[in-house]
Design a protein around this motif. Structure first.
Motif, short mmCIF file in Angstrom:
data_model
loop_
_atom_site.label_atom_id
_atom_site.label_comp_id
_atom_site.label_asym_id
_atom_site.label_seq_id
_atom_site.Cartn_x
_atom_site.Cartn_y
_atom_site.Cartn_z
N ASP A 172 0.92 -1.16 0.00
CA ASP A 172 0.12 -0.16 0.07
C ASP A 172 0.87 1.21 0.03
OD1 ASP A 172 -1.78 2.03 0.29
OD2 ASP A 172 -3.07 1.06 1.82
N GLN A 173 1.30 1.83 -1.17
CA GLN A 173 2.27 2.83 -1.34
C GLN A 173 2.03 4.03 -0.68
OE1 GLN A 173 4.57 3.04 -5.15
NE2 GLN A 173 3.05 1.55 -5.94
N SER A 174 0.59 4.32 -0.60
CA SER A 174 0.06 5.65 -0.14
C SER A 174 0.07 5.42 1.50
CB SER A 174 -1.60 5.86 -0.61
OG SER A 174 -1.47 6.17 -1.83
N ALA A 175 0.03 4.52 1.79
CA ALA A 175 -0.22 4.48 3.45
C ALA A 175 1.21 4.15 3.92
CB ALA A 175 -0.88 3.13 3.85
N PHE A 176 2.19 3.65 3.08
CA PHE A 176 3.78 3.62 3.39
C PHE A 176 4.15 5.02 3.33
CE2 PHE A 176 8.02 3.23 2.39
CZ PHE A 176 8.56 2.15 3.13
N CYS A 177 3.90 5.81 2.30
CA CYS A 177 4.51 6.89 2.05
C CYS A 177 4.20 7.96 3.06
CB CYS A 177 4.45 7.54 0.66
SG CYS A 177 5.22 6.66 -0.58
N ALA A 178 2.96 7.78 3.49
CA ALA A 178 2.45 8.76 4.68
C ALA A 178 2.89 8.47 5.96
CB ALA A 178 0.60 8.84 4.62
N THR A 179 2.96 7.26 6.21
CA THR A 179 3.50 6.79 7.66
C THR A 179 5.22 7.22 7.55
OG1 THR A 179 2.05 5.44 7.61
CG2 THR A 179 3.65 5.14 9.22
N ALA A 208 6.83 9.32 5.90
CA ALA A 208 6.98 10.78 5.99
C ALA A 208 7.25 11.39 7.24
CB ALA A 208 6.23 11.48 4.98
N GLU A 209 6.26 10.91 8.07
CA GLU A 209 6.41 11.53 9.61
C GLU A 209 7.61 10.92 10.24
OE1 GLU A 209 2.85 9.79 11.54
OE2 GLU A 209 1.49 10.60 10.06
N ARG A 210 8.17 9.73 10.03
CA ARG A 210 9.33 9.40 10.66
C ARG A 210 10.33 10.13 10.10
NH1 ARG A 210 8.27 4.22 12.97
NH2 ARG A 210 6.15 4.21 13.41
N ALA A 211 10.57 10.11 8.63
CA ALA A 211 11.55 10.68 7.99
C ALA A 211 11.82 12.33 8.44
CB ALA A 211 11.45 10.72 6.48
N GLU A 212 10.83 12.79 8.76
CA GLU A 212 10.78 14.54 8.70
C GLU A 212 11.69 14.67 10.22
OE1 GLU A 212 7.63 18.31 9.54
OE2 GLU A 212 6.99 16.11 9.47
N ALA A 213 11.66 13.84 11.05
CA ALA A 213 12.33 14.02 12.25
C ALA A 213 13.98 14.05 12.08
CB ALA A 213 12.20 13.07 13.61
N PHE A 214 14.33 13.59 10.93
CA PHE A 214 15.86 13.45 10.50
C PHE A 214 16.04 14.36 9.50
CE2 PHE A 214 14.91 9.54 13.23
CZ PHE A 214 16.21 9.27 13.80
N ASP A 215 15.15 14.96 9.06
CA ASP A 215 15.52 15.93 7.93
C ASP A 215 15.77 14.94 6.72
OD1 ASP A 215 15.45 18.16 6.41
OD2 ASP A 215 17.69 18.73 7.06
N MET A 216 15.27 14.10 6.58
CA MET A 216 15.44 12.83 5.54
C MET A 216 14.90 13.28 4.09
SD MET A 216 15.31 9.03 6.06
CE MET A 216 16.75 8.81 7.25
N GLU A 217 15.73 13.11 3.20
CA GLU A 217 15.18 13.19 1.62
C GLU A 217 15.12 11.76 1.27
OE1 GLU A 217 17.75 15.57 -0.65
OE2 GLU A 217 17.68 17.53 0.73
N TRP A 218 14.04 11.45 0.87
CA TRP A 218 13.88 9.89 0.32
C TRP A 218 12.90 9.88 -0.90
CZ3 TRP A 218 8.74 7.95 0.62
CH2 TRP A 218 7.86 8.70 1.42
N GLU A 219 12.94 8.41 -1.38
CA GLU A 219 12.10 8.34 -2.42
C GLU A 219 11.64 6.64 -2.45
OE1 GLU A 219 12.34 8.75 -7.39
OE2 GLU A 219 14.27 8.85 -6.32
N LEU A 220 10.36 6.56 -3.02
CA LEU A 220 10.40 5.01 -2.99
C LEU A 220 9.89 4.86 -4.54
CD1 LEU A 220 9.35 2.53 -1.58
CD2 LEU A 220 7.06 3.31 -1.62
N THR A 221 10.23 3.49 -5.14
CA THR A 221 10.21 3.42 -6.26
C THR A 221 10.13 1.78 -6.53
OG1 THR A 221 11.81 5.00 -6.87
CG2 THR A 221 11.51 3.39 -8.69
N PRO A 222 9.10 1.52 -7.26
CA PRO A 222 8.90 -0.11 -7.68
C PRO A 222 9.89 -0.40 -8.38
CG PRO A 222 6.74 1.39 -8.06
CD PRO A 222 8.07 2.34 -7.76
N SER A 223 10.59 -1.64 -7.93
CA SER A 223 11.78 -2.02 -8.71
C SER A 223 11.73 -2.53 -10.28
CB SER A 223 12.50 -3.37 -7.90
OG SER A 223 11.30 -4.37 -8.10
#
Length: 290
Positions: free
Chosen positions: A64-71, A73-88
């Motif tokens: 569930d990519q929408s749920a994954f990204c939304a959740t 994003a909250e964790r990554a924000e605390a680390f000032d993290m730039e990230w990307e999710l891509t289907p292989s």
């Protein structure tokens, strides 16, 4: 749905600090994901952390990519993290630019046709008509846009129109023997890959392999890099090398160099597509395939 389509690539970078690996791996575990590949690097000089993971759901269900990204994003924000999710199994749209040398183009089209290069080649653009039959044999549209010093702006406008029409996501310069304008370099920064020969010592100008022969070189090589406004000085993705000796005449050196160029360019594209490259301060961090 095959097994490959169930895999996803998560890439992230952030300032180096304690807990950076854990924020990714712990999250994946709690989300029910199984990690199949993990690479990380902490740049102590620049205090920057990089991580790449390949994973799938433990039950092999679609993510569930929408749920994954939304959740996440909250964790990554605390680390000032730039990230990307891509289907292989994602295949970016690619346009290749070339002049008269056919070795890199021929290699890329063959890899694409046989399924060994995970891209979607939409077009070939050239300032010469010579390689049209090669592209057409692979059922790839070929655009011939001649260029000279007076028509460069108009020619690049034609090129950009094709890139827009095809939805190009990666521009590959497969021995395109023209210098892109400042505007094109800026527009395609981090989205255009170039290949050129690398000879030691450096031989500039005409007939580099003849110069190399006269100096008795023992190595020929190639460098694949992202395009920048400084000619052949963009961030390096990967390099290749081949050994030669006194029995190699200039034509032999050129043939050897062409082989190295073809392999090096294909490898650079593969790394880009597989999200193995991070760019930071005009330098690359590359998690090469084992």
């Amino acid at each position: 749905m095959n097994q490959q389509s169930l895999n996803y690539i998560l890439t992230a970078s952030c300032p180096g600090r304690s807990g950076t690996v854990d924020v990714v791996t712990r999250f994946l575990r709690k989300f029910g994901c199984y990690i199949t590949e993990l690479n990380s690097f902490d740049d102590a000089l620049n205090q920057r952390f990089f991580i790449r993971t390949v994973f799938r759901m433990e039950d092999n269900a679609p993510l569930d990519q929408s749920a994954f990204c939304a959740t996440f994003a909250e964790r990554a924000e605390a680390f000032d993290m730039e990230w990307e999710l891509t289907p292989s199994d994602y295949r970016p749209k690619v346009v290749i630019m070339v002049s008269k040398y056919e070795h890199c183009l021929n290699d890329l089209l063959y890899r694409f046709r046989t399924g060994n290069l995970p891209v979607d080649i939409r077009a070939v653009i050239s300032n010469h008509p010579d390689l049209q039959s090669l592209a057409q044999w692979h059922d790839i549209p070929y655009y011939h846009f001649p260029i000279n010093a007076d028509t460069k702006p108009q020619q690049e406008a034609q090129v950009q129109a094709v890139l827009d029409e095809t939805g190009c996501e990666l521009l590959v310069l497969a021995r395109y023997m023209q210098v892109l304008s400042h505007e094109m370099c800026v527009r395609w920064a981090r989205k255009a890959i170039n290949i050129h020969h690398s000879l030691l010592p450096g031989f500039k100008g005409a007939k580099p392999y003849h110069q190399a022969y006269n100096k008795g070189v023992k190595l020929v090589g190639a460098t694949a890099h992202y395009v920048s406004d400084h000619l052949d000085e963009g961030p390096i993705i990967t390099q290749g090398m081949g050994t030669v000796n006194h029995t190699y005449y200039p034509a032999d050196l050129a043939r050897k160099g062409m082989d190295v160029e073809s392999l090096t360019l294909a490898r650079a594209i593969q790394y880009h597509v597989e999200k193995r490259i991070f760019l930071f301060n005009d330098k690359t961090v590359v998690f090469e395939r084992s």
